[in-house]
Design a protein around this motif. Sequence first.
Motif, PDB file in Angstrom:
ATOM      1  N   VAL A  14       0.840  -1.197   0.000  1.00 24.12           N
ATOM      2  CA  VAL A  14       0.000   0.000   0.000  1.00 24.12           C
ATOM      3  C   VAL A  14       0.880   1.252   0.000  1.00 24.12           C
ATOM      4  CG1 VAL A  14      -1.613   1.399   1.363  1.00 24.12           C
ATOM      5  CG2 VAL A  14      -2.007  -1.050   1.084  1.00 24.12           C
ATOM      6  N   VAL A  15       0.596   2.165  -0.911  1.00 21.28           N
ATOM      7  CA  VAL A  15       1.310   3.441  -0.988  1.00 21.28           C
ATOM      8  C   VAL A  15       0.468   4.502  -0.279  1.00 21.28           C
ATOM      9  CG1 VAL A  15       2.258   5.209  -2.514  1.00 21.28           C
ATOM     10  CG2 VAL A  15       2.403   2.781  -3.154  1.00 21.28           C
ATOM     11  N   MET A  16       1.048   5.109   0.732  1.00 22.63           N
ATOM     12  CA  MET A  16       0.320   6.028   1.601  1.00 22.63           C
ATOM     13  C   MET A  16       0.909   7.435   1.535  1.00 22.63           C
ATOM     14  SD  MET A  16      -2.088   6.480   3.840  1.00 22.63           S
ATOM     15  CE  MET A  16      -2.546   4.746   3.742  1.00 22.63           C
ATOM     16  N   PRO A  17       0.081   8.458   1.355  1.00 23.44           N
ATOM     17  CA  PRO A  17       0.590   9.834   1.419  1.00 23.44           C
ATOM     18  C   PRO A  17       1.244  10.147   2.768  1.00 23.44           C
ATOM     19  CG  PRO A  17      -1.583   9.792   0.428  1.00 23.44           C
ATOM     20  CD  PRO A  17      -1.338   8.421   0.971  1.00 23.44           C
ATOM     21  N   VAL A  18       2.352  10.852   2.719  1.00 24.74           N
ATOM     22  CA  VAL A  18       3.071  11.306   3.912  1.00 24.74           C
ATOM     23  C   VAL A  18       3.010  12.830   4.034  1.00 24.74           C
ATOM     24  CG1 VAL A  18       5.352  11.473   5.005  1.00 24.74           C
ATOM     25  CG2 VAL A  18       4.623   9.327   3.956  1.00 24.74           C
ATOM     26  N   VAL A  19       3.175  13.517   2.924  1.00 26.07           N
ATOM     27  CA  VAL A  19       3.141  14.981   2.897  1.00 26.07           C
ATOM     28  C   VAL A  19       2.145  15.409   1.827  1.00 26.07           C
ATOM     29  CG1 VAL A  19       4.473  17.099   2.572  1.00 26.07           C
ATOM     30  CG2 VAL A  19       5.581  15.090   3.568  1.00 26.07           C
ATOM     31  N   TRP A  20       1.275  16.349   2.181  1.00 29.16           N
ATOM     32  CA  TRP A  20       0.348  16.870   1.178  1.00 29.16           C
ATOM     33  C   TRP A  20       0.026  18.337   1.426  1.00 29.16           C
ATOM     34  CZ3 TRP A  20      -2.090  12.921   4.364  1.00 29.16           C
ATOM     35  CH2 TRP A  20      -3.021  13.403   5.286  1.00 29.16           C
ATOM     36  N   LYS A  21      -0.532  18.951   0.392  1.00 28.43           N
ATOM     37  CA  LYS A  21      -1.084  20.291   0.514  1.00 28.43           C
ATOM     38  C   LYS A  21      -2.432  20.288  -0.180  1.00 28.43           C
ATOM     39  CE  LYS A  21       1.304  22.143  -3.590  1.00 28.43           C
ATOM     40  NZ  LYS A  21       2.197  23.205  -4.093  1.00 28.43           N
ATOM     41  N   LYS A  22      -3.280  21.234   0.172  1.00 29.81           N
ATOM     42  CA  LYS A  22      -4.616  21.268  -0.410  1.00 29.81           C
ATOM     43  C   LYS A  22      -5.214  22.649  -0.245  1.00 29.81           C
ATOM     44  CE  LYS A  22      -8.166  19.882   1.942  1.00 29.81           C
ATOM     45  NZ  LYS A  22      -9.208  19.072   2.609  1.00 29.81           N
ATOM     46  N   GLN A  23      -6.223  22.912  -1.014  1.00 25.49           N
ATOM     47  CA  GLN A  23      -7.036  24.118  -0.843  1.00 25.49           C
ATOM     48  C   GLN A  23      -8.263  23.782  -0.006  1.00 25.49           C
ATOM     49  OE1 GLN A  23      -4.735  26.923  -2.482  1.00 25.49           O
ATOM     50  NE2 GLN A  23      -6.835  27.429  -1.919  1.00 25.49           N
ATOM     51  N   TYR A  24      -8.685  24.732   0.789  1.00 24.34           N
ATOM     52  CA  TYR A  24      -9.948  24.624   1.517  1.00 24.34           C
ATOM     53  C   TYR A  24     -10.609  25.988   1.387  1.00 24.34           C
ATOM     54  CZ  TYR A  24     -13.294  23.514   5.239  1.00 24.34           C
ATOM     55  OH  TYR A  24     -14.439  23.276   5.965  1.00 24.34           O
ATOM     56  N   GLY A  25     -11.455  26.120   0.399  1.00 30.00           N
ATOM     57  CA  GLY A  25     -11.974  27.449   0.085  1.00 30.00           C
ATOM     58  C   GLY A  25     -10.831  28.323  -0.402  1.00 30.00           C
ATOM     59  N   ALA A  26     -10.690  29.503   0.196  1.00 32.16           N
ATOM     60  CA  ALA A  26      -9.601  30.418  -0.157  1.00 32.16           C
ATOM     61  C   ALA A  26      -8.328  30.133   0.622  1.00 32.16           C
ATOM     62  CB  ALA A  26     -10.040  31.861   0.082  1.00 32.16           C
ATOM     63  N   GLY A  27      -8.385  29.210   1.587  1.00 33.18           N
ATOM     64  CA  GLY A  27      -7.234  28.933   2.447  1.00 33.18           C
ATOM     65  C   GLY A  27      -6.389  27.777   1.948  1.00 33.18           C
ATOM     66  N   ARG A  28      -5.130  27.794   2.338  1.00 34.14           N
ATOM     67  CA  ARG A  28      -4.200  26.724   2.004  1.00 34.14           C
ATOM     68  C   ARG A  28      -3.937  25.880   3.246  1.00 34.14           C
ATOM     69  NH1 ARG A  28       0.681  29.641  -1.428  1.00 34.14           N
ATOM     70  NH2 ARG A  28      -0.449  29.901  -3.412  1.00 34.14           N
ATOM     71  N   VAL A  29      -3.887  24.560   3.048  1.00 36.94           N
ATOM     72  CA  VAL A  29      -3.654  23.624   4.142  1.00 36.94           C
ATOM     73  C   VAL A  29      -2.455  22.753   3.792  1.00 36.94           C
ATOM     74  CG1 VAL A  29      -4.617  21.712   5.483  1.00 36.94           C
ATOM     75  CG2 VAL A  29      -6.103  23.603   4.763  1.00 36.94           C
ATOM     76  N   PHE A  30      -1.518  22.621   4.744  1.00 34.20           N
ATOM     77  CA  PHE A  30      -0.326  21.788   4.574  1.00 34.20           C
ATOM     78  C   PHE A  30      -0.257  20.771   5.706  1.00 34.20           C
ATOM     79  CE2 PHE A  30       3.917  20.902   6.180  1.00 34.20           C
ATOM     80  CZ  PHE A  30       4.484  20.274   5.091  1.00 34.20           C
ATOM     81  N   TYR A  31       0.170  19.546   5.365  1.00 31.45           N
ATOM     82  CA  TYR A  31       0.315  18.515   6.396  1.00 31.45           C
ATOM     83  C   TYR A  31       1.480  17.587   6.084  1.00 31.45           C
ATOM     84  CZ  TYR A  31      -0.479  14.446   9.309  1.00 31.45           C
ATOM     85  OH  TYR A  31      -0.298  13.419  10.209  1.00 31.45           O
ATOM     86  N   SER A  32       2.206  17.196   7.135  1.00 27.27           N
ATOM     87  CA  SER A  32       3.245  16.181   7.064  1.00 27.27           C
ATOM     88  C   SER A  32       3.035  15.207   8.218  1.00 27.27           C
ATOM     89  CB  SER A  32       4.644  16.807   7.176  1.00 27.27           C
ATOM     90  OG  SER A  32       5.622  15.806   7.414  1.00 27.27           O
ATOM     91  N   SER A  33       3.008  13.908   7.927  1.00 29.49           N
ATOM     92  CA  SER A  33       2.816  12.927   9.001  1.00 29.49           C
ATOM     93  C   SER A  33       4.099  12.622   9.753  1.00 29.49           C
ATOM     94  CB  SER A  33       2.222  11.629   8.433  1.00 29.49           C
ATOM     95  OG  SER A  33       3.156  10.940   7.623  1.00 29.49           O
ATOM     96  N   LEU A  34       5.191  13.256   9.388  1.00 33.05           N
ATOM     97  CA  LEU A  34       6.485  13.033  10.043  1.00 33.05           C
ATOM     98  C   LEU A  34       6.585  13.838  11.339  1.00 33.05           C
ATOM     99  CD1 LEU A  34       8.545  13.438   6.773  1.00 33.05           C
ATOM    100  CD2 LEU A  34       7.975  11.267   7.893  1.00 33.05           C
ATOM    101  N   GLY A  35       7.362  13.316  12.298  1.00 31.31           N
ATOM    102  CA  GLY A  35       7.625  14.087  13.507  1.00 31.31           C
ATOM    103  C   GLY A  35       6.953  13.565  14.758  1.00 31.31           C
ATOM    104  N   HIS A  36       7.126  12.268  15.031  1.00 27.85           N
ATOM    105  CA  HIS A  36       6.522  11.645  16.220  1.00 27.85           C
ATOM    106  C   HIS A  36       6.985  12.304  17.517  1.00 27.85           C
ATOM    107  CE1 HIS A  36       5.186   8.676  19.085  1.00 27.85           C
ATOM    108  NE2 HIS A  36       6.417   8.318  19.362  1.00 27.85           N
ATOM    109  N   ARG A  37       8.258  12.619  17.603  1.00 32.01           N
ATOM    110  CA  ARG A  37       8.810  13.315  18.768  1.00 32.01           C
ATOM    111  C   ARG A  37       9.469  14.609  18.303  1.00 32.01           C
ATOM    112  NH1 ARG A  37       9.449  10.126  23.355  1.00 32.01           N
ATOM    113  NH2 ARG A  37       9.615  12.173  24.363  1.00 32.01           N
ATOM    114  N   ALA A  38       9.638  15.534  19.227  1.00 33.69           N
ATOM    115  CA  ALA A  38      10.123  16.872  18.867  1.00 33.69           C
ATOM    116  C   ALA A  38      11.495  16.832  18.194  1.00 33.69           C
ATOM    117  CB  ALA A  38      10.169  17.756  20.109  1.00 33.69           C
ATOM    118  N   TYR A  39      12.367  15.922  18.630  1.00 31.43           N
ATOM    119  CA  TYR A  39      13.718  15.898  18.055  1.00 31.43           C
ATOM    120  C   TYR A  39      13.707  15.586  16.567  1.00 31.43           C
ATOM    121  CZ  TYR A  39      13.590  10.769  18.345  1.00 31.43           C
ATOM    122  OH  TYR A  39      13.250   9.455  18.202  1.00 31.43           O
ATOM    123  N   GLU A  40      12.640  14.931  16.077  1.00 34.44           N
ATOM    124  CA  GLU A  40      12.572  14.610  14.657  1.00 34.44           C
ATOM    125  C   GLU A  40      12.417  15.859  13.796  1.00 34.44           C
ATOM    126  OE1 GLU A  40       9.880  11.414  13.622  1.00 34.44           O
ATOM    127  OE2 GLU A  40      10.167  10.488  15.577  1.00 34.44           O
TER     128      GLU A  40
END
Length: 213
Positions: A168-194
Amino acid sequence: MRKAMIVWGGWPGHDPDLCASIVQGWLKAEGFDVRVETKTSAFADPAIHDLSLIVPICTMSKIEKAEALNLCAAVQKGVGMGGHHGGMGDAFRDSVEYQFLCGGQWVAHPGGIIDYKVDVTRPDDPIMSGVPSFEHRSEQYYMHVDPANDVLATTTFSGEHAPWIDGVVMPVVWKKQYGAGRVFYSSLGHRAYELDVPEIRTIMTRGLLWAAR
């Protein structure tokens, strides 16, 4: 001066206080005036409609209906939102409005802390420019995701810890529009040091700046 708001809280295992401090430092270095809150009631504040960027760091927190609706309305009208790992992708599990905004929801990390590869799929995108695919040791997030997301990086599950998802190929980082706003997400970073891993830091800082209006 652009204004940002970080709201942190929820499950302490994701170091929300430390992550908030790190992100605050990044944004201040880019010239943002940063407001930091520790209660979800901040999302109900009408003043958030005047912000450039909102960063939720609220793993497993709960959000009131009015708070979620005001947050969604602010982004729909142009406020950016960005975040990482469970702080954004496993926050507010009972709010479908928030999940529609976010573009995905965590459901599993088979095997817990494991070695896996992050594959950069959009090297042409400014957020990912010059960032190579890389090996990482952390939680490999399995998520329910919005097919409208613009996926920038993925990971492939081996099936070692859950045979039925082999390949299974799973998205890790994405961006998207939500109306006029921009949304960014990364699933990386379980702990702060990452967040100090060069590839993760680059992706996160660029993504937040892309999202901010």
